[in-house]
Write an enzyme that holds these catalytic residues in place. Structure first.
Site, PDB file in Angstrom:
ATOM      1  N   TYR A   1       0.850  -1.211   0.000  1.00 15.80           N
ATOM      2  CA  TYR A   1       0.000   0.000   0.000  1.00 15.80           C
ATOM      3  C   TYR A   1       0.879   1.252   0.000  1.00 15.80           C
ATOM      4  CZ  TYR A   1      -4.328  -2.617   0.800  1.00 15.80           C
ATOM      5  OH  TYR A   1      -5.410  -3.443   0.674  1.00 15.80           O
TER       6      TYR A   1
ATOM      7  N   TYR B   1      -4.819  -9.183  -9.148  1.00  8.90           N
ATOM      8  CA  TYR B   1      -4.617  -9.565  -7.747  1.00  8.90           C
ATOM      9  C   TYR B   1      -3.465 -10.548  -7.614  1.00  8.90           C
ATOM     10  CZ  TYR B   1      -8.238  -7.403  -4.840  1.00  8.90           C
ATOM     11  OH  TYR B   1      -8.983  -6.512  -4.097  1.00  8.90           O
TER      12      TYR B   1
ATOM     13  N   VAL C   1     -25.133  15.506  -4.949  1.00 13.04           N
ATOM     14  CA  VAL C   1     -24.930  16.060  -6.294  1.00 13.04           C
ATOM     15  C   VAL C   1     -25.770  15.242  -7.267  1.00 13.04           C
ATOM     16  CG1 VAL C   1     -23.262  16.471  -8.135  1.00 13.04           C
ATOM     17  CG2 VAL C   1     -22.629  16.931  -5.754  1.00 13.04           C
TER      18      VAL C   1
ATOM     19  N   THR D   1      -9.469  -1.915  -2.471  1.00 13.96           N
ATOM     20  CA  THR D   1      -8.420  -1.647  -1.495  1.00 13.96           C
ATOM     21  C   THR D   1      -8.384  -0.161  -1.174  1.00 13.96           C
ATOM     22  OG1 THR D   1      -6.716  -1.288  -3.181  1.00 13.96           O
ATOM     23  CG2 THR D   1      -6.971  -3.542  -2.350  1.00 13.96           C
TER      24      THR D   1
END
Length: 565
Positions: A113, A226, A275, A521
């Site tokens: 990450y 993945y 919105v 993620t």
């Protein structure tokens, strides 16, 4: 001087030259970075405004990057959210009396990450102000390492030896071929289009499917991404050692400190306003000119203003039940998706939401959060699994009709959770199937019935009356589009973060196209946010690239060996 001495001298000279070259290169990089920072610090934006549509982590991260990396004033950043609370899919709420709820758990990963950790290194922890949120999470995780000992459980309530993947040669060949096939050849293909039936009975599939919430009918190139992105985790999928956990639920651990940072910079939060439409100039350029809100209000945009839109949210249109009430059926398509439908019809290059939001029967699953008085039930889980709370990640009942899994987090999981209260979370990937013990679909079940099904999977039904005495609440949550981002699609169905032809408009969500990265993620939303800010504001800094673990010979060798376990 002999040849050996000459060789040593030459090697030494090369090493010195190499060291000098690296030093010089680093110096040049440092000078370039300093020049970029000085140029950005000198910028004057005048009355330029930025409007962020949606209050999830993508918009919050965009605001933080604008402040940190673009030197943009927070008071000119406006986050418009249709709900009364920020956070999007990073949620967590409740109390000790009525019970707590997490719609899901967002797993993090320390090694992959890249932009997520970069962002939160800039955000101070609320509980430990001398630390960043990144430091706080990693410190907690290193003190509470994950090593699941009951990753899979069979129909006899016996722990399965999940270290064995269960592949045959056809499975291995198909997996290897998939990793070698270009994405461009995989448009509209599903996982079940590629693999033989045996693959879906392997331990690997049960673990991969429930760790990441894939279905057989999910997109084939999402699985491919993945497998490449998470190849480091392939060899330890049975223990989930690569999972990084936050100290509390994601709303309190991530959203609140991020919100606090933005508040200190005077970012404008516009809550409880949806919105409904965006106007664009005529012609081929994508230039937003006005934002329409539900109450008839119209925000007219100046030529220099920017708009970044969350084009869809996977937890939109969710419904909740309670101990005595099933979660009701969602009545409409997601509000965020409806906005995407509207603007996609106005301009090309804005993607196609239909593959994601026209198949609720394929994109739904149901979660449940159990709140207990005392820790008797959690003690049972601990004795069964050998994992203390927070150390075991997922336990999956591989043969259950609902394909049930549960997660017991470290306690407390909420800051206002008292010492006499415990919680755990679970989900079923097949909520439209009839239970093994409760003869209803999961969607038709109350919280009590869902918990009873779980207790029966453990073969503890003889103790049901005693167990339920300690239950405060069980809150089911039906999520009709939670798997939407995994739907089979064409490459063109997801828009680029900054679409071709855009002058002031970007899209940030799990439904944009980011090459090599994987959806569902936190990293994906944060990477999209940084990409949008850096592109629209011409910031000449590197966006942390995807770490190529799939090109690391040691990782690849370990993955190859795992296929034969």
């Amino acid at each position: 001087m002999n040849k050996k001495q000459l060789g040593l001298l030459a090697a030494g000279a090369t090493a010195i030259g190499s060291m000098y070259g690296v030093k010089k290169l680093n110096q040049l990089k440092s000078e370039k970075s300093k020049a970029i920072d000085e140029e950005i610090e000198a910028r004057y934006y005048g009355d330029q405004q930025v409007y962020l549509i949606g209050g999830g982590i993508g918009s919050l991260a965009s605001a933080a990057f604008l402040i940190r990396d673009a030197n943009f004033e927070g008071k000119n950043i406006h986050i418009i959210e249709g709900m009364k609370i920020l956070g999007g899919s990073n949620d967590g709420a409740g109390n000790n009396e009525k019970g707590f709820i997490c719609r899901g758990g967002r797993m993090l990963n320390e090694e992959t990450y890249e932009n997520f950790w970069d962002l939160f290194r800039s955000i101070p922890s609320l509980e430990m102000p001398h630390m960043s949120v990144t430091e706080e999470i990693l410190n907690f995780d290193h003190l509470h390492p994950t090593h699941a000992q009951a990753r899979l459980i069979d129909k006899n309530a016996e722990i399965v030896n999940a270290h064995k993947m269960g592949f045959d040669n056809k499975d291995r060949a198909a997996m290897s071929k998939l990793l070698a096939t270009p994405e461009e050849e995989l448009d509209d293909l599903s996982i079940q289009d590629w693999f033989a039936p045996h693959f879906f009975e392997t331990n690997f599939w049960y673990m991969w499917q429930t760790t990441f919430a894939f279905q057989k009918w999910s997109s084939l190139f999402e699985l491919r991404r993945y497998m490449n992105r998470m190849m480091l985790e392939f060899s330890r999928i049975d223990t989930l050692e690569g999972v990084t956990r936050t100290a509390y639920n994601q709303y309190e651990s991530l959203i609140l400190p991020l919100k606090s940072f933005l508040e200190k910079h005077k970012v404008d939060f516009i809550l409880d306003k949806t919105v409904t439409d965006i106007d664009f100039v005529e012609g081929s350029d994508i230039t937003a000119t006005a934002i329409h809100l539900t109450d008839g209000e119209v925000i007219e945009l100046k030529s220099e203003d920017k708009v970044m839109m969350t084009n869809a949210c996977m937890t939109d249109s969710t419904t909740e039940g309670d101990y005595h009430t099933p979660a009701p059926k969602a009545e409409k398509r997601p509000i965020s998706g409806e906005l995407w439908y509207k603007i996609a019809q106005k301009k090309s290059n804005l993607g196609n939401p239909a593959p994601f939001f026209d198949h609720e029967e394929e994109t739904n699953w149901e979660s449940f959060t159990v709140t207990c008085k005392g820790n008797a039930l959690l003690k049972r889980f601990e004795e069964f699994s050998g994992n203390i709370p927070g150390s075991g990640a997922l336990m999956t009942f591989k043969d259950s009709n609902w394909l049930m899994s549960i997660v017991v987090a470290a306690q407390p999981h909420f800051k206002n959770q008292d010492l006499t209260t415990t919680i755990f979370w679970g989900y079923g990937l097949y909520p439209d199937r009839v239970g093994d013990y409760v003869k209803k679909t999961m969607r038709e079940c109350t919280g009590e019935e869902i918990l009873y099904e779980l207790i029966c999977q453990f073969k503890w039904q003889d103790d049901w009356e005693k167990i339920k005495e300690d239950i405060v609440n069980v809150i089911p949550c039906y999520m009709p589009y939670i798997d939407a981002q995994f739907q089979p699609r064409k490459m063109s169905d997801r828009p680029k973060v900054v679409p071709t032809g855009s002058t002031n408009f970007a899209m940030i969500s799990q439904f944009v196209e980011i090459p090599k990265d994987m959806v569902f993620t936190e990293e994906y939303s944060v990477r999209a946010a940084k990409t949008a800010v850096y592109t629209l504001f011409d910031i000449n800094k590197e966006i942390c690239p995807v770490t190529p673990h799939n090109r690391d010979p040691k990782v690849v060798a370990k993955a190859a060996k795992t296929m034969f376990r």
